[in-house]
Design a protein around this motif. Structure first.
Motif, PDB file in Angstrom:
ATOM      1  N   ILE A 655      34.953 -51.613 -47.585  1.00  0.00           N
ATOM      2  CA  ILE A 655      34.842 -50.161 -47.372  1.00  0.00           C
ATOM      3  C   ILE A 655      33.659 -49.600 -48.160  1.00  0.00           C
ATOM      4  N   LEU A 656      33.507 -50.055 -49.392  1.00  0.00           N
ATOM      5  CA  LEU A 656      32.407 -49.559 -50.215  1.00  0.00           C
ATOM      6  C   LEU A 656      31.057 -50.085 -49.715  1.00  0.00           C
ATOM      7  N   ASP A 657      31.005 -51.383 -49.381  1.00  0.00           N
ATOM      8  CA  ASP A 657      29.734 -51.980 -48.938  1.00  0.00           C
ATOM      9  C   ASP A 657      29.255 -51.387 -47.617  1.00  0.00           C
ATOM     10  N   GLU A 658      30.200 -51.157 -46.701  1.00  0.00           N
ATOM     11  CA  GLU A 658      29.829 -50.699 -45.363  1.00  0.00           C
ATOM     12  C   GLU A 658      30.001 -49.190 -45.186  1.00  0.00           C
ATOM     13  N   LYS A 659      30.393 -48.515 -46.304  1.00  0.00           N
ATOM     14  CA  LYS A 659      30.576 -47.059 -46.288  1.00  0.00           C
ATOM     15  C   LYS A 659      31.469 -46.624 -45.123  1.00  0.00           C
ATOM     16  N   LEU A 660      32.637 -47.284 -45.019  1.00  0.00           N
ATOM     17  CA  LEU A 660      33.562 -46.993 -43.914  1.00  0.00           C
ATOM     18  C   LEU A 660      34.304 -45.678 -44.114  1.00  0.00           C
ATOM     19  N   PHE A 661      34.439 -45.238 -45.370  1.00  0.00           N
ATOM     20  CA  PHE A 661      35.076 -43.960 -45.666  1.00  0.00           C
ATOM     21  C   PHE A 661      34.022 -42.945 -46.074  1.00  0.00           C
ATOM     22  N   GLU A 662      34.208 -41.709 -45.622  1.00  0.00           N
ATOM     23  CA  GLU A 662      33.360 -40.595 -46.046  1.00  0.00           C
ATOM     24  C   GLU A 662      34.282 -39.511 -46.603  1.00  0.00           C
ATOM     25  N   PRO A 663      34.818 -39.744 -47.812  1.00  0.00           N
ATOM     26  CA  PRO A 663      35.858 -38.857 -48.345  1.00  0.00           C
ATOM     27  C   PRO A 663      35.338 -37.459 -48.687  1.00  0.00           C
ATOM     28  N   ARG A 664      36.157 -36.471 -48.343  1.00  0.00           N
ATOM     29  CA  ARG A 664      35.852 -35.082 -48.669  1.00  0.00           C
ATOM     30  C   ARG A 664      37.133 -34.391 -49.096  1.00  0.00           C
ATOM     31  N   ALA A 665      36.999 -33.352 -49.914  1.00  0.00           N
ATOM     32  CA  ALA A 665      38.164 -32.616 -50.391  1.00  0.00           C
ATOM     33  C   ALA A 665      37.795 -31.165 -50.649  1.00  0.00           C
ATOM     34  N   VAL A 666      38.786 -30.298 -50.541  1.00  0.00           N
ATOM     35  CA  VAL A 666      38.587 -28.888 -50.857  1.00  0.00           C
ATOM     36  C   VAL A 666      39.890 -28.358 -51.448  1.00  0.00           C
ATOM     37  N   TYR A 667      39.758 -27.542 -52.507  1.00  0.00           N
ATOM     38  CA  TYR A 667      40.962 -26.931 -53.082  1.00  0.00           C
ATOM     39  C   TYR A 667      40.584 -25.585 -53.677  1.00  0.00           C
ATOM     40  N   ALA A 715      48.037 -22.645 -55.546  1.00  0.00           N
ATOM     41  CA  ALA A 715      46.879 -23.484 -55.212  1.00  0.00           C
ATOM     42  C   ALA A 715      47.137 -24.190 -53.881  1.00  0.00           C
ATOM     43  N   PHE A 716      46.037 -24.375 -53.130  1.00  0.00           N
ATOM     44  CA  PHE A 716      46.097 -25.149 -51.885  1.00  0.00           C
ATOM     45  C   PHE A 716      45.022 -26.223 -51.930  1.00  0.00           C
ATOM     46  N   GLN A 717      45.265 -27.320 -51.190  1.00  0.00           N
ATOM     47  CA  GLN A 717      44.297 -28.409 -51.162  1.00  0.00           C
ATOM     48  C   GLN A 717      44.296 -29.074 -49.791  1.00  0.00           C
ATOM     49  N   ALA A 718      43.179 -29.703 -49.457  1.00  0.00           N
ATOM     50  CA  ALA A 718      43.072 -30.499 -48.228  1.00  0.00           C
ATOM     51  C   ALA A 718      42.099 -31.635 -48.497  1.00  0.00           C
ATOM     52  N   VAL A 719      42.449 -32.852 -48.040  1.00  0.00           N
ATOM     53  CA  VAL A 719      41.587 -34.020 -48.274  1.00  0.00           C
ATOM     54  C   VAL A 719      41.495 -34.845 -46.998  1.00  0.00           C
ATOM     55  N   THR A 720      40.441 -35.645 -46.892  1.00  0.00           N
ATOM     56  CA  THR A 720      40.267 -36.527 -45.749  1.00  0.00           C
ATOM     57  C   THR A 720      39.417 -37.730 -46.146  1.00  0.00           C
ATOM     58  N   LEU A 797      40.924 -21.984 -47.205  1.00  0.00           N
ATOM     59  CA  LEU A 797      40.065 -23.043 -47.746  1.00  0.00           C
ATOM     60  C   LEU A 797      38.896 -23.413 -46.829  1.00  0.00           C
ATOM     61  N   GLU A 798      38.999 -23.072 -45.564  1.00  0.00           N
ATOM     62  CA  GLU A 798      37.992 -23.450 -44.552  1.00  0.00           C
ATOM     63  C   GLU A 798      37.689 -24.961 -44.593  1.00  0.00           C
ATOM     64  N   PRO A 799      38.697 -25.798 -44.465  1.00  0.00           N
ATOM     65  CA  PRO A 799      38.481 -27.254 -44.486  1.00  0.00           C
ATOM     66  C   PRO A 799      37.610 -27.752 -43.340  1.00  0.00           C
ATOM     67  N   GLN A 800      37.442 -26.931 -42.298  1.00  0.00           N
ATOM     68  CA  GLN A 800      36.562 -27.346 -41.197  1.00  0.00           C
ATOM     69  C   GLN A 800      35.137 -27.599 -41.695  1.00  0.00           C
ATOM     70  N   LYS A 801      34.767 -26.945 -42.792  1.00  0.00           N
ATOM     71  CA  LYS A 801      33.453 -27.189 -43.385  1.00  0.00           C
ATOM     72  C   LYS A 801      33.382 -28.577 -44.031  1.00  0.00           C
ATOM     73  N   SER A 802      34.567 -29.165 -44.266  1.00  0.00           N
ATOM     74  CA  SER A 802      34.638 -30.516 -44.843  1.00  0.00           C
ATOM     75  C   SER A 802      35.028 -31.539 -43.775  1.00  0.00           C
ATOM     76  N   GLY A 803      34.881 -31.169 -42.518  1.00  0.00           N
ATOM     77  CA  GLY A 803      35.124 -32.121 -41.436  1.00  0.00           C
ATOM     78  C   GLY A 803      36.554 -32.211 -40.963  1.00  0.00           C
ATOM     79  N   MET A 804      37.422 -31.290 -41.397  1.00  0.00           N
ATOM     80  CA  MET A 804      38.827 -31.313 -40.979  1.00  0.00           C
ATOM     81  C   MET A 804      39.111 -30.149 -40.043  1.00  0.00           C
ATOM     82  N   THR A 805      39.524 -30.450 -38.827  1.00  0.00           N
ATOM     83  CA  THR A 805      39.867 -29.425 -37.856  1.00  0.00           C
ATOM     84  C   THR A 805      41.351 -29.510 -37.513  1.00  0.00           C
ATOM     85  N   LEU A 806      41.819 -28.517 -36.767  1.00  0.00           N
ATOM     86  CA  LEU A 806      43.235 -28.458 -36.416  1.00  0.00           C
ATOM     87  C   LEU A 806      43.422 -28.418 -34.902  1.00  0.00           C
TER      88      LEU A 806
END
Length: 833
Positions: A655-667, A715-720, A797-806
């Motif tokens: 995952i790290l070598d091939e950058k398979l994850f693009e983690p983002r978070a907002v709180y 507090a609110f949070q969202a991660v992906t 939080l506008e998580p859509q700015k971090s790539g999370m939609t509903l």
């Protein structure tokens, strides 16, 4: 469209497991599990959820859910409520099991994922298939496809293949493809010894092989426990395990079983393997007898020695014949019957022996009464004892059949010494399995028991239309009719018959039996529309039926039916109250002063460069990853524990070598208030956003809003882990890299959870509340079940700015994402509704 995976709201599962099979837990089936049925009848949803959770812990990948009972008429509403609860608390995909298409439709609308339909077939006019196929297309879900066609259940390998072909061809008209079908080629019990089913095991295995060869992109399944129905518990486990081993080798993809009962093939004793395989492959004519005898003798070696039985030649002949029937000792029974008759003859006579067989040289006038006495005093009491032992659980089905064979041989010999009198039969029974039901093993046993007890039985077979029953009743002037049904859906035919009989003033008593029915159901059928005077009787076993029939043809009939009518008139339908949602009292929780904090309305957004996955993975729940997401369970899991750790490290590196994850978070942190029981949050723009959280019905009556006061902090949070992981998983599935996709998906889900805990910890640190406060509640779980409230969080939080939609319903895209509310109150706890 390929359907190689099914899912719940939280988790997707490959239908093709490596190694196979995918396990579908069978214990949430009210028709097959006594505990599940008790829970359904008592509205015990919590225990049903626990039953589901236990099966997952034991290794189930999916859960079969069936809540149909004859005692209740609210299957649809019960199913909707249960699958909603399971979807919130259990991450395993569900298998919706019902004979009613409308129940399946309601469940499909309720479940946030891709479940499996159980089941479709082309029985009769194929109406069930034609109702369910459009749903499969609409929701993109697969279905268990039973190999039952217009001609009934497929038994030979070729019939199984031809029925599968017909299912696929019919499905094409609706846009269904091979991947929609999980074929159940059907397996029948090997415990009866009936000639028709001697090759049932081989036929099932060969059927799986042929179907997989013809439709390589389809899937296969079996209700495994059917193969051992009627055997003792330990014998069943061994036969099931050996059969499963061979079925997988022949191409079985999934299996419906209690996961706790799975025994590894390598752990089975070599002798028991051989005995089971002899039976499965019908290697010799004594395979069943040897298999049963082995498990009877190994039940307890001390008891086995004591239980070794044989006839004492010093006993009177009648006692010897009785003993042989009870203990299934057929050899020599004819001579004992002849000797028993001879002992009771009062006039002079001679006996002779030819080829080891005794006979009485006397007229039937001389032997008739002695033969009747032998039947009534020696033989019939033996069958009564067999019946009592069967009813108490001391005898299993094959043993009853063996005793019945002894009885049949006895009666055949005894009839040689009876005068054939007109009307000598005790009575006439018209018997059959109701229309729509193709099961007849129980009915056949009823026929055997009744005939051996002096009744004439007109067996009309299975799938018998009502008109055929009516015609035979009139033709033979029957004393009673026997109706058998194995399924809840087909048991309704019993009600239709009684309604017709009542309307047309018929005088025939009705005996009803079968796995799908019970006394409450039959009492209801007998009473609705006015008590059916001739009687409708529930017969739990064939011996109960025999007792009923004996009463109906005896001088006691009038009194017996009169007492029954009084009982039915006094009987009241059990009431299953639907739980109304009352106004529950406040929990009494007192809000505490909010933390001193200067970051109100502050929203923090973290991009991939801000997140160290190695730091995140410190919060990884390895048990959840290995057991739930990667499905590594049982003894094999313990033996390969180090390998799991190595596998995890390899995937982390990939995952790290091939950058398979693009983690983002907002709180972020916001001012909030408890306003009339709703949590109202102040948006920086001035808008008031309201959360309506439900109150628990449990003793504390908790509600999330109770933890907050006026001018409080929430507090609110969202991660992906990002959309890239989802795209790669989809691509790998297209390339048939199912195993890699499965591992990546599992680690992505658990990494999202680890990220959520990592962010949760950051929130605690910024609020300065310490590690024991700041509980995190995610939507879709019991405390806040309404995922549509994500739309409110997205405004904050506008998580859509971090790539999370509903989605419109509030589900987060990509799947490997999570959102939560964080409660700072020190008394906050997790609870169910």
């Amino acid at each position: 469209m390929k359907i190689q995976r099914v899912s719940s709201a939280l988790k997707a599962v490959d239908l093709l497991q490596n190694p196979p099979p995918l396990i579908i837990g069978e214990r949430l089936n009210a028709q097959g599990s006594k505990k599940a049925k008790e829970c359904v009848l008592n509205d015990n949803y919590e225990e049903l959820v626990k039953l589901a959770r236990d099966q997952i812990e034991d290794g189930a990948h999916c859960l079969d859910v069936c809540v149909a009972t004859t005692e209740r008429s609210d299957e649809l509403e019960f199913m909707k409520k249960l699958v909603k609860m399971l979807s919130l608390e259990i991450d395993a995909p569900l298998v919706i099991d019902s004979t009613e298409p409308k129940v399946i439709a309601a469940a499909l609308e309720q479940i946030p994922g891709k479940p499996i339909i159980n089941s479709i077939n082309l029985e009769g006019d194929g109406s069930r298939f034609h109702l369910l196929a459009p749903m499969m297309v609409k929701y993109g879900v697969p279905a268990v496809a039973m190999c039952i066609g217009p001609k009934g259940m497929a038994k030979t390998p070729q019939e199984k293949l031809e029925t599968a072909e017909l299912l696929v061809e019919t499905g094409k008209k609706y846009g269904l493809t091979e991947e929609h079908f999980i074929f159940d080629v059907l397996t029948f019990t090997l415990a009866t010894g009936e000639a028709e089913f001697l090759d049932a095991g081989k036929n099932t295995l060969e059927g799986i092989k042929l179907v997989k060869q013809k439709f390589p992109h389809s899937f296969t399944t079996l209700g495994l426990s059917n193969v051992s129905f009627g055997l003792a518990p330990r014998a069943r486990k061994i036969l099931n395990a050996v059969f499963l081993y061979h079925a997988v080798k022949y191409g079985l993809d999934t299996v419906i079983i209690n996961p706790k009962d799975v025994i590894p093939y390598t752990e089975i004793d070599d002798k028991e393997k051989r005995l089971a395989e002899d039976l499965i492959f019908n290697k010799h004519q004594n395979a069943l007898a040897e298999f049963i005898a082995h498990f009877e003798s190994t039940k307890n070696t001390v008891q086995a020695a004591a239980k070794k039985v044989d006839v004492d030649p010093t006993w009177p002949a009648g006692k010897r014949a009785n003993f042989r029937i009870v203990n299934r000792l057929k050899d020599g029974i004819e001579n004992d019957v002849v000797s028993a008759i001879a002992e009771k003859i009062t006039s002079k006579f001679d006996t002779s022996e030819k080829d080891g067989k005794l006979s009485i040289n006397a007229s039937k006038e001389a032997t008739h009464q002695a033969a009747i006495s032998t039947l009534n005093d020696d033989l019939l009491p033996a069958m009564k004892e067999v019946g009592d032992k069967f009813g108490s659980g001391e005898l299993i089905l094959p043993f009853v059949l063996k005793s019945a064979e002894c009885m049949k041989a006895s009666v055949a010999e005894l009839e040689k010494y009876l005068l054939k009198e007109e009307g000598s039969s005790k009575g006439k029974l018209v018997l059959g399995t109701v229309y729509g039901d193709v099961h007849d093993i129980g009915k056949n046993l009823v026929k055997t028991i009744f005939e051996n007890n002096g009744y004439t039985v007109y067996d009309l077979g299975k799938q018998v239309p009502m008109q055929k029953f009516l015609e035979k009743i009139e033709e033979v002037n029957a004393d009673a009719i026997g109706l058998s049904a194995l399924l809840v859906s087909t048991s309704k035919q019993m009600q239709f018959f009684v309604e017709h009989a009542r309307k047309n003033n018929m005088k025939i008593p009705v005996l009803c039996g079968g796995a799908a029915i019970n006394s409450n159901y039959i009492n209801r059928v007998a009473k609705e529309g006015g008590v059916y005077s001739p009687g409708v009787f529930y017969c739990k076993t064939m011996f109960d039926g025999l007792k009923m029939m004996d009463k109906l043809v005896s001088p006691e009939r009038e009194q017996f039916v009169s007492e029954w009518k009084k009982k039915i008139e006094d009987w009241k339908e059990p009431v299953f109250e639907k739980a109304e949602v009352p106004e529950f009292a406040h929990s009494g929780i007192v809000p505490v002063a909010p933390p001193v904090f200067s970051g109100i309305n502050k929203v923090t957004r973290l991009e991939p460069g801000d997140i160290d996955l190695n730091e995140v993975w410190k919060y990884l729940n390895k048990k959840s990853l290995f057991v739930l997401s990667w499905g590594i369970r049982g003894q094999a899991a313990k033996e390969t524990e180090k390998e799991h750790e190595i596998l995890l490290e390899q995937w982390k590196k990939k995952i790290l070598d091939e950058k398979l994850f693009e983690p983002r978070a907002v709180y972020g942190f916001f001012t909030c208030h408890d306003v009339d029981g709703n949590l109202v949050v102040d948006h920086p723009s001035g808008e008031k956003l309201s959360f309506d959280f439900p109150r628990s019905s449990k003793q504390k009556h908790l509600c999330l809003t109770d933890y907050f006061g006026k001018d409080d902090i929430v507090a609110f949070q969202a991660v992906t882990v990002g959309t890239k992981a989802s795209d790669i998983i989809e691509e790998w599935n297209k390339q048939d890299k199912y195993t890699d996709a499965y591992y990546l998906h599992g680690l992505a889900v658990e990494t999202a959870e680890a990220m959520a805990e990592w962010i949760n910890n950051k929130i605690r640190e910024e609020l300065g509340i310490g590690p024991k406060r700041g509980l995190r509640y995610s939507w879709g779980y019991p405390s806040c079940p309404d995922v549509s409230q994500h739309h409110i969080v997205w405004k904050l939080l506008e998580p859509q700015k971090s790539g999370m939609t509903l989605t419109e319903a509030g589900q987060i895209i990509p799947e490997q994402s999570t959102a939560a509310i964080v409660v700072h109150h020190p008394e906050a706890e997790y609870f169910v509704l």
